[in-house]
Design a protein around this motif. Structure first.
Motif, PDB file in Angstrom:
ATOM      1  N   TRP A   5       4.682  12.489  47.400  1.00 24.39           N
ATOM      2  CA  TRP A   5       6.121  12.321  47.217  1.00 24.39           C
ATOM      3  C   TRP A   5       6.407  11.257  46.164  1.00 24.39           C
ATOM      4  CZ3 TRP A   5      10.057  15.277  48.308  1.00 24.39           C
ATOM      5  CH2 TRP A   5       9.908  16.251  49.293  1.00 24.39           C
ATOM      6  N   HIS A   8       6.314  12.842  42.742  1.00 19.54           N
ATOM      7  CA  HIS A   8       7.509  13.627  42.411  1.00 19.54           C
ATOM      8  C   HIS A   8       8.689  12.717  42.074  1.00 19.54           C
ATOM      9  CE1 HIS A   8       5.820  17.565  43.329  1.00 19.54           C
ATOM     10  NE2 HIS A   8       5.302  17.055  44.437  1.00 19.54           N
ATOM     11  N   SER A  40       9.902  18.799  39.084  1.00 18.76           N
ATOM     12  CA  SER A  40       8.603  18.177  39.343  1.00 18.76           C
ATOM     13  C   SER A  40       7.729  19.010  40.274  1.00 18.76           C
ATOM     14  CB  SER A  40       8.803  16.777  39.938  1.00 18.76           C
ATOM     15  OG  SER A  40       9.275  16.846  41.280  1.00 18.76           O
ATOM     16  N   PHE A  41       8.343  19.911  41.042  1.00 19.25           N
ATOM     17  CA  PHE A  41       7.586  20.751  41.978  1.00 19.25           C
ATOM     18  C   PHE A  41       7.089  22.052  41.334  1.00 19.25           C
ATOM     19  CE2 PHE A  41       9.975  18.063  44.846  1.00 19.25           C
ATOM     20  CZ  PHE A  41       9.086  17.819  45.883  1.00 19.25           C
ATOM     21  N   ILE A  42       7.546  22.337  40.119  1.00 15.71           N
ATOM     22  CA  ILE A  42       7.132  23.573  39.449  1.00 15.71           C
ATOM     23  C   ILE A  42       5.652  23.491  39.098  1.00 15.71           C
ATOM     24  CG2 ILE A  42       7.445  25.013  37.394  1.00 15.71           C
ATOM     25  CD1 ILE A  42      10.371  24.171  37.353  1.00 15.71           C
ATOM     26  N   SER A  43       4.911  24.550  39.424  1.00 16.09           N
ATOM     27  CA  SER A  43       3.463  24.593  39.176  1.00 16.09           C
ATOM     28  C   SER A  43       3.135  25.766  38.266  1.00 16.09           C
ATOM     29  CB  SER A  43       2.709  24.730  40.499  1.00 16.09           C
ATOM     30  OG  SER A  43       3.068  23.687  41.391  1.00 16.09           O
ATOM     31  N   LEU A  47      -0.845  23.555  39.384  1.00 15.93           N
ATOM     32  CA  LEU A  47      -0.724  22.108  39.458  1.00 15.93           C
ATOM     33  C   LEU A  47       0.683  21.729  39.027  1.00 15.93           C
ATOM     34  CD1 LEU A  47      -2.574  19.668  40.131  1.00 15.93           C
ATOM     35  CD2 LEU A  47      -2.934  19.406  37.665  1.00 15.93           C
ATOM     36  N   SER A  48       1.401  21.023  39.881  1.00 17.56           N
ATOM     37  CA  SER A  48       2.792  20.703  39.585  1.00 17.56           C
ATOM     38  C   SER A  48       2.897  19.732  38.418  1.00 17.56           C
ATOM     39  CB  SER A  48       3.473  20.102  40.824  1.00 17.56           C
ATOM     40  OG  SER A  48       2.918  18.820  41.119  1.00 17.56           O
ATOM     41  N   PHE A  49       4.100  19.696  37.822  1.00 18.03           N
ATOM     42  CA  PHE A  49       4.344  18.755  36.722  1.00 18.03           C
ATOM     43  C   PHE A  49       4.152  17.312  37.181  1.00 18.03           C
ATOM     44  CE2 PHE A  49       7.068  22.252  34.882  1.00 18.03           C
ATOM     45  CZ  PHE A  49       6.221  22.508  33.801  1.00 18.03           C
ATOM     46  N   ALA A  50       4.557  17.027  38.415  1.00 17.15           N
ATOM     47  CA  ALA A  50       4.379  15.674  38.958  1.00 17.15           C
ATOM     48  C   ALA A  50       2.900  15.315  39.051  1.00 17.15           C
ATOM     49  CB  ALA A  50       5.039  15.567  40.326  1.00 17.15           C
ATOM     50  N   ALA A  51       2.088  16.280  39.454  1.00 17.06           N
ATOM     51  CA  ALA A  51       0.647  16.032  39.551  1.00 17.06           C
ATOM     52  C   ALA A  51       0.029  15.821  38.172  1.00 17.06           C
ATOM     53  CB  ALA A  51      -0.033  17.200  40.262  1.00 17.06           C
ATOM     54  N   TYR A  52       0.531  16.561  37.163  1.00 12.57           N
ATOM     55  CA  TYR A  52       0.061  16.339  35.789  1.00 12.57           C
ATOM     56  C   TYR A  52       0.340  14.902  35.356  1.00 12.57           C
ATOM     57  CZ  TYR A  52      -1.210  21.083  34.278  1.00 12.57           C
ATOM     58  OH  TYR A  52      -1.839  22.297  34.100  1.00 12.57           O
TER      59      TYR A  52
END
Length: 204
Positions: A5, A8, A40-43, A47-52
């Motif tokens: 969280w 994100h 941010s949740f789009i994958s 892999l989500s943008f937040a994770a990138y």
């Protein structure tokens, strides 16, 4: 789960603060911030943008999250200007200068290891927080108090107090902001000197 969280929320706040306001009204800016959180949740490839973004900046310090939250609320016109913002910049720039060159092997002293048994640090920062409270620097007090309480609660995977206090992103921002303030001060001072000399020449 907390780190996920945090990634994100960090993504949404960083992009929101980097983007220009475009003269949008407050409601539209709130919608924009919410939309960035949704993005941010789009994958696109699992892999989500937040994770990138997290893969490049890692988990941010609690102080950075508080500072960015304050910046977002300021851009939403929900908070007045903070008192003593320059003091905040100096404080966290000093932390970064003390911590990161040493961790890169530029010094025999490694302050990062003190964060694993941080009782002296906790006492030091408690005294510092009280001093800042006396000076009515609410933003700095909130940042330090939030970091300390989060460390005591253990909400981050790290067991090192430093990881709650400062991170490279905050350190670079504070150092860069101080450099910009110094350049502006020198520019204004130079302009005043030129104006004074011009007035002396005219009066002569």
């Amino acid at each position: 789960m907390i780190s996920l969280w945090q990634a994100h929320v960090s993504f949404a706040m960083i992009i929101f603060l980097v983007l220009p306001s475009f003269g949008l009204p407050r409601i539209s800016r709130i919608v924009l911030l919410a939309a960035l959180l949704a993005v941010s949740f789009i994958s696109p490839d699992g892999l989500s943008f937040a994770a990138y973004l997290r893969s490049y900046i890692d988990d941010l310090a609690i102080t950075t999250l508080v500072f960015m939250a304050w910046g977002c609320l300021r851009r939403l016109d929900m908070l007045p200007p903070a008192r003593g913002k320059t003091g905040v910049l100096i404080l966290f720039a000093a932390m970064a200068v003390v911590l990161y060159p040493a961790t890169l092997g530029m010094s025999d002293l490694d302050p990062y290891r003190f964060g694993y048994s941080p009782r002296p640090m906790l006492i030091l920062f408690a005294a510092l927080t009280l001093g800042l409270f006396y000076l009515r620097n609410g933003l700095a007090v909130l940042m330090l108090a939030s970091a300390t309480l989060a460390f005591i609660a253990g909400i981050k995977p790290s067991q090192n107090y430093w990881d709650y206090l400062v991170d490279p992103l905050l350190g670079l921002y504070c150092c860069g902001a101080l450099l910009m303030l110094a350049v502006r001060w020198m520019y204004r001072r130079s302009n005043k000197r030129r104006t004074a000399m011009s007035d002396q020449i005219k009066s002569a």
